[in-house]
Design a protein around this motif. Sequence first.
Motif, PDB file in Angstrom:
ATOM      1  N   THR A 180     -47.033 -35.194 -46.142  1.00 37.29           N
ATOM      2  CA  THR A 180     -48.028 -35.838 -46.987  1.00 37.29           C
ATOM      3  C   THR A 180     -49.290 -34.993 -46.982  1.00 37.29           C
ATOM      4  O   THR A 180     -49.655 -34.415 -45.960  1.00 37.29           O
ATOM      5  CB  THR A 180     -48.394 -37.265 -46.504  1.00 37.29           C
ATOM      6  OG1 THR A 180     -49.329 -37.191 -45.432  1.00 37.29           O
ATOM      7  CG2 THR A 180     -47.169 -38.043 -46.082  1.00 37.29           C
ATOM      8  N   SER A 181     -49.948 -34.913 -48.129  1.00 34.86           N
ATOM      9  CA  SER A 181     -51.196 -34.160 -48.210  1.00 34.86           C
ATOM     10  C   SER A 181     -51.928 -34.542 -49.485  1.00 34.86           C
ATOM     11  O   SER A 181     -51.305 -34.799 -50.523  1.00 34.86           O
ATOM     12  CB  SER A 181     -50.926 -32.655 -48.211  1.00 34.86           C
ATOM     13  OG  SER A 181     -52.148 -31.927 -48.289  1.00 34.86           O
ATOM     14  N   HIS A 182     -53.261 -34.604 -49.395  1.00 34.30           N
ATOM     15  CA  HIS A 182     -54.077 -34.778 -50.584  1.00 34.30           C
ATOM     16  C   HIS A 182     -54.416 -33.436 -51.210  1.00 34.30           C
ATOM     17  O   HIS A 182     -54.957 -33.391 -52.314  1.00 34.30           O
ATOM     18  CB  HIS A 182     -55.377 -35.531 -50.240  1.00 34.30           C
ATOM     19  CG  HIS A 182     -55.170 -37.009 -50.092  1.00 34.30           C
ATOM     20  ND1 HIS A 182     -55.191 -37.644 -48.879  1.00 34.30           N
ATOM     21  CD2 HIS A 182     -54.907 -37.965 -51.012  1.00 34.30           C
ATOM     22  CE1 HIS A 182     -54.967 -38.946 -49.056  1.00 34.30           C
ATOM     23  NE2 HIS A 182     -54.805 -39.159 -50.333  1.00 34.30           N
ATOM     24  N   TYR A 183     -54.105 -32.344 -50.511  1.00 36.81           N
ATOM     25  CA  TYR A 183     -54.340 -31.010 -51.055  1.00 36.81           C
ATOM     26  C   TYR A 183     -53.079 -30.573 -51.789  1.00 36.81           C
ATOM     27  O   TYR A 183     -52.071 -30.221 -51.164  1.00 36.81           O
ATOM     28  CB  TYR A 183     -54.675 -30.025 -49.942  1.00 36.81           C
ATOM     29  CG  TYR A 183     -55.897 -30.392 -49.140  1.00 36.81           C
ATOM     30  CD1 TYR A 183     -57.093 -30.710 -49.774  1.00 36.81           C
ATOM     31  CD2 TYR A 183     -55.870 -30.423 -47.754  1.00 36.81           C
ATOM     32  CE1 TYR A 183     -58.222 -31.055 -49.043  1.00 36.81           C
ATOM     33  CE2 TYR A 183     -56.993 -30.764 -47.016  1.00 36.81           C
ATOM     34  CZ  TYR A 183     -58.162 -31.079 -47.668  1.00 36.81           C
ATOM     35  OH  TYR A 183     -59.277 -31.424 -46.947  1.00 36.81           O
ATOM     36  N   MET A 184     -53.133 -30.581 -53.110  1.00 36.92           N
ATOM     37  CA  MET A 184     -51.951 -30.276 -53.887  1.00 36.92           C
ATOM     38  C   MET A 184     -51.474 -28.848 -53.685  1.00 36.92           C
ATOM     39  O   MET A 184     -50.309 -28.533 -53.901  1.00 36.92           O
ATOM     40  CB  MET A 184     -52.215 -30.534 -55.371  1.00 36.92           C
ATOM     41  CG  MET A 184     -52.376 -32.009 -55.727  1.00 36.92           C
ATOM     42  SD  MET A 184     -50.907 -33.003 -55.326  1.00 36.92           S
ATOM     43  CE  MET A 184     -51.421 -33.800 -53.814  1.00 36.92           C
ATOM     44  N   VAL A 185     -52.379 -27.961 -53.246  1.00 37.11           N
ATOM     45  CA  VAL A 185     -51.956 -26.585 -52.970  1.00 37.11           C
ATOM     46  C   VAL A 185     -50.953 -26.568 -51.816  1.00 37.11           C
ATOM     47  O   VAL A 185     -50.008 -25.777 -51.812  1.00 37.11           O
ATOM     48  CB  VAL A 185     -53.171 -25.690 -52.653  1.00 37.11           C
ATOM     49  CG1 VAL A 185     -52.712 -24.269 -52.321  1.00 37.11           C
ATOM     50  CG2 VAL A 185     -54.125 -25.652 -53.833  1.00 37.11           C
TER      51      VAL A 185
ATOM     52  N   LEU B 257     -55.868 -31.446 -43.020  1.00 36.35           N
ATOM     53  CA  LEU B 257     -57.087 -32.210 -43.266  1.00 36.35           C
ATOM     54  C   LEU B 257     -58.244 -31.729 -42.387  1.00 36.35           C
ATOM     55  O   LEU B 257     -58.130 -31.640 -41.164  1.00 36.35           O
ATOM     56  CB  LEU B 257     -56.831 -33.698 -43.002  1.00 36.35           C
ATOM     57  CG  LEU B 257     -57.970 -34.666 -43.330  1.00 36.35           C
ATOM     58  CD1 LEU B 257     -58.228 -34.685 -44.829  1.00 36.35           C
ATOM     59  CD2 LEU B 257     -57.639 -36.070 -42.830  1.00 36.35           C
ATOM     60  N   GLY B 258     -59.373 -31.388 -43.023  1.00 38.60           N
ATOM     61  CA  GLY B 258     -60.572 -31.031 -42.298  1.00 38.60           C
ATOM     62  C   GLY B 258     -60.617 -29.623 -41.744  1.00 38.60           C
ATOM     63  O   GLY B 258     -61.566 -29.274 -41.039  1.00 38.60           O
ATOM     64  N   LEU B 259     -59.618 -28.798 -42.053  1.00 38.85           N
ATOM     65  CA  LEU B 259     -59.591 -27.443 -41.517  1.00 38.85           C
ATOM     66  C   LEU B 259     -60.273 -26.464 -42.461  1.00 38.85           C
ATOM     67  O   LEU B 259     -60.340 -26.689 -43.671  1.00 38.85           O
ATOM     68  CB  LEU B 259     -58.136 -27.000 -41.288  1.00 38.85           C
ATOM     69  CG  LEU B 259     -57.312 -27.839 -40.311  1.00 38.85           C
ATOM     70  CD1 LEU B 259     -55.902 -27.297 -40.220  1.00 38.85           C
ATOM     71  CD2 LEU B 259     -57.969 -27.861 -38.934  1.00 38.85           C
ATOM     72  N   ASP B 260     -60.753 -25.351 -41.899  1.00 40.24           N
ATOM     73  CA  ASP B 260     -61.346 -24.327 -42.757  1.00 40.24           C
ATOM     74  C   ASP B 260     -60.244 -23.528 -43.445  1.00 40.24           C
ATOM     75  O   ASP B 260     -59.045 -23.704 -43.162  1.00 40.24           O
ATOM     76  CB  ASP B 260     -62.286 -23.416 -41.965  1.00 40.24           C
ATOM     77  CG  ASP B 260     -61.590 -22.660 -40.843  1.00 40.24           C
ATOM     78  OD1 ASP B 260     -60.398 -22.319 -40.984  1.00 40.24           O
ATOM     79  OD2 ASP B 260     -62.233 -22.400 -39.816  1.00 40.24           O
ATOM     80  N   VAL B 261     -60.640 -22.642 -44.350  1.00 42.67           N
ATOM     81  CA  VAL B 261     -59.672 -21.944 -45.202  1.00 42.67           C
ATOM     82  C   VAL B 261     -58.677 -21.132 -44.382  1.00 42.67           C
ATOM     83  O   VAL B 261     -57.467 -21.165 -44.638  1.00 42.67           O
ATOM     84  CB  VAL B 261     -60.406 -21.033 -46.205  1.00 42.67           C
ATOM     85  CG1 VAL B 261     -59.416 -20.175 -46.974  1.00 42.67           C
ATOM     86  CG2 VAL B 261     -61.228 -21.870 -47.168  1.00 42.67           C
ATOM     87  N   SER B 262     -59.159 -20.392 -43.381  1.00 37.43           N
ATOM     88  CA  SER B 262     -58.255 -19.556 -42.594  1.00 37.43           C
ATOM     89  C   SER B 262     -57.258 -20.405 -41.808  1.00 37.43           C
ATOM     90  O   SER B 262     -56.074 -20.059 -41.707  1.00 37.43           O
ATOM     91  CB  SER B 262     -59.046 -18.653 -41.646  1.00 37.43           C
ATOM     92  OG  SER B 262     -59.821 -19.427 -40.741  1.00 37.43           O
ATOM     93  N   ALA B 263     -57.725 -21.527 -41.261  1.00 37.06           N
ATOM     94  CA  ALA B 263     -56.822 -22.412 -40.508  1.00 37.06           C
ATOM     95  C   ALA B 263     -55.798 -23.057 -41.430  1.00 37.06           C
ATOM     96  O   ALA B 263     -54.627 -23.208 -41.067  1.00 37.06           O
ATOM     97  CB  ALA B 263     -57.627 -23.483 -39.778  1.00 37.06           C
ATOM     98  N   VAL B 264     -56.224 -23.443 -42.634  1.00 37.06           N
ATOM     99  CA  VAL B 264     -55.298 -24.040 -43.608  1.00 37.06           C
ATOM    100  C   VAL B 264     -54.187 -23.053 -43.947  1.00 37.06           C
ATOM    101  O   VAL B 264     -53.001 -23.401 -43.978  1.00 37.06           O
ATOM    102  CB  VAL B 264     -56.052 -24.469 -44.882  1.00 37.06           C
ATOM    103  CG1 VAL B 264     -55.080 -24.741 -46.022  1.00 37.06           C
ATOM    104  CG2 VAL B 264     -56.890 -25.712 -44.609  1.00 37.06           C
TER     105      VAL B 264
ATOM    106  N   ASN C 222     -54.880 -42.812 -51.801  1.00 36.56           N
ATOM    107  CA  ASN C 222     -55.159 -43.586 -50.593  1.00 36.56           C
ATOM    108  C   ASN C 222     -54.662 -45.017 -50.767  1.00 36.56           C
ATOM    109  O   ASN C 222     -54.878 -45.634 -51.818  1.00 36.56           O
ATOM    110  CB  ASN C 222     -56.664 -43.606 -50.298  1.00 36.56           C
ATOM    111  CG  ASN C 222     -57.175 -42.263 -49.836  1.00 36.56           C
ATOM    112  OD1 ASN C 222     -56.456 -41.505 -49.198  1.00 36.56           O
ATOM    113  ND2 ASN C 222     -58.425 -41.959 -50.157  1.00 36.56           N
ATOM    114  N   GLY C 223     -54.010 -45.533 -49.735  1.00 39.35           N
ATOM    115  CA  GLY C 223     -53.496 -46.895 -49.795  1.00 39.35           C
ATOM    116  C   GLY C 223     -52.188 -47.037 -50.535  1.00 39.35           C
ATOM    117  O   GLY C 223     -51.725 -48.161 -50.774  1.00 39.35           O
ATOM    118  N   ALA C 224     -51.538 -45.917 -50.879  1.00 39.92           N
ATOM    119  CA  ALA C 224     -50.292 -45.989 -51.651  1.00 39.92           C
ATOM    120  C   ALA C 224     -49.099 -46.402 -50.802  1.00 39.92           C
ATOM    121  O   ALA C 224     -48.094 -46.880 -51.325  1.00 39.92           O
ATOM    122  CB  ALA C 224     -50.008 -44.638 -52.313  1.00 39.92           C
ATOM    123  N   GLY C 225     -49.179 -46.218 -49.472  1.00 40.26           N
ATOM    124  CA  GLY C 225     -48.062 -46.561 -48.592  1.00 40.26           C
ATOM    125  C   GLY C 225     -47.451 -45.371 -47.879  1.00 40.26           C
ATOM    126  O   GLY C 225     -46.416 -45.504 -47.214  1.00 40.26           O
TER     127      GLY C 225
END
Length: 326
Positions: free
Chosen positions: A214-219, A186-193, A59-62
């Motif tokens: 961009t994503s914080h979820y590395m998967v 972001l904020g989605l359930d497993v099936s939506a992801v 967060n805040g990396a740009g």
Amino acid sequence: MSGIAASHLSMCYRVPVREASLRGALGSLWHRRYRQIQAVNDISFSIESGELVGFIGPNGAGKTTTLKMLSGILHPAAGTVSVHGFTPWKREGAFLRSIALIRGSQPLGGPTELTVLDSLRFQQTIYEVSATDFRKNLADLTELLDLEQLLSRQVRALSLGERMRCGLALSLLYRPRVLFLDEPTLGLDVSAVNLIRRFIASYCRRTGATVLLTSHYMVDVETLCNRIILIDRGRIQYDGGLSELSARLAPAKLLRLSFSDSHKIDWDEYGELIEVGENSAVLSVRRELVPTMTARLLSELAVTDLAVEEPPLEQVIGQVYQEGGL
């Protein structure tokens, strides 16, 4: 041909500061002070047409500031950008019709009494999509996002997940050549992801779109991207393949094995024990020793299954953040 080319791109924000007190608040009305925040600091990279690249950082990396400059929402303090031959901040109509900036799980908006198809036809008019292209693009998106049963329903009758799928269709109806995806799961359930991941991969194969994700979820990144650009404190720390990053930062691989013989085993002979169960174990083994240790394990133990894995991407990326660079 480069779909996106950024050269020496920088962006800073001027933000007001004051003391945390009533006196400070009153004083700031007459004597306001400011400080500069360097959000992006002299970054350069290029992305080929049709390439799907992960753009990651804390967060805040740009990350979001960079996407806003690439999409023309912000004018950089310094540097140049070309997106399929366009300068983004000129905001030319042809450019705006060739890109999509999708931030988060973007649900379908607009008047809720409209049907989904009404909303899509309104988008057709705004982006000047021909009748032929509209029919073709709508058919593709309906198949990819499973919208057949939703098109005739009013927006207000949709669930959040359904509105999210329809919102994606709205954003991509005019078939943009460049996608800037900012935390799309972001904020989605497993099936939506899972649906979103499959959709992004399928959309890119079908259209040849250039994508910066961009994503914080590395998967998300591991599933979709072969290349990543890692940004931290406004500077690019790494630009290359996922496997090369792991090889560069992680001196060991993981050996995950199952065995039928549960007699006591001296795991120290084979590597560092990470976890062990009744008939399973995970070992950390230095990369150069993996072939030797794999052969020993197979010959000396009653191994029923063995897999060699890279360490989790979160662990590798976390190391970059902690060390402040490569």
